[in-house]
Design a protein around this motif. Sequence first.
Motif, short mmCIF file in Angstrom:
data_model
loop_
_atom_site.label_atom_id
_atom_site.label_comp_id
_atom_site.label_asym_id
_atom_site.label_seq_id
_atom_site.Cartn_x
_atom_site.Cartn_y
_atom_site.Cartn_z
N LEU A 29 2.62 -52.46 -8.03
CA LEU A 29 1.40 -51.32 -7.52
C LEU A 29 0.32 -52.91 -7.83
O LEU A 29 -0.62 -53.18 -7.95
N LEU A 30 0.16 -53.70 -9.15
CA LEU A 30 -0.76 -54.44 -9.41
C LEU A 30 -0.29 -55.84 -8.70
O LEU A 30 -1.66 -56.45 -8.33
N VAL A 31 0.51 -56.10 -8.04
CA VAL A 31 0.92 -56.74 -7.38
C VAL A 31 0.04 -56.47 -6.18
O VAL A 31 -1.35 -57.75 -5.34
N ARG A 32 0.35 -55.64 -5.38
CA ARG A 32 -0.37 -55.61 -3.91
C ARG A 32 -2.37 -54.93 -4.70
O ARG A 32 -2.49 -55.39 -3.40
N LEU A 33 -2.47 -54.30 -5.54
CA LEU A 33 -3.49 -54.47 -5.58
C LEU A 33 -4.56 -55.83 -5.52
O LEU A 33 -5.41 -56.30 -4.54
N THR A 34 -3.35 -56.97 -5.96
CA THR A 34 -4.10 -57.85 -6.28
C THR A 34 -3.74 -59.03 -4.92
O THR A 34 -5.37 -59.35 -4.72
N ASP A 35 -3.05 -58.46 -4.62
CA ASP A 35 -3.30 -59.20 -2.66
C ASP A 35 -4.14 -58.48 -1.39
O ASP A 35 -4.51 -59.19 -0.97
N ALA A 36 -4.40 -57.90 -2.13
CA ALA A 36 -5.63 -56.43 -1.47
C ALA A 36 -7.18 -56.72 -1.81
O ALA A 36 -8.12 -56.00 -1.87
N ASN A 37 -6.96 -57.41 -3.14
CA ASN A 37 -7.92 -58.63 -3.48
C ASN A 37 -8.88 -57.42 -4.52
O ASN A 37 -10.18 -56.96 -4.36
#
Length: 79
Positions: free
Chosen positions: A32-40
């Motif tokens: 989830l943290l990676v997805r939030l990072t990918d979404a800036n």
Amino acid sequence: MFRLLGLLPAAELDGEVGAAASRLPAAEVAPLLVRLTDANLLSTVRPGRYAMHDLLREFAAALAASAGPRCRPRPGRTS
């Protein structure tokens, strides 16, 4: 997860902080943290550590407030 992170007082967080607040296993929080990072919506401070811009934090906190009690950090953690 985004709304929940807006309620945390820390400037930086990692998977363990996200897991403790959400009461989810760290293995579920990490993607989830990676997805939030990918979404800036989060930025990587260093490997495994994340930060949220102040304006995004305010926005996330406002979204959490409008969601009511279902979006609150949960005390304690179950494994």
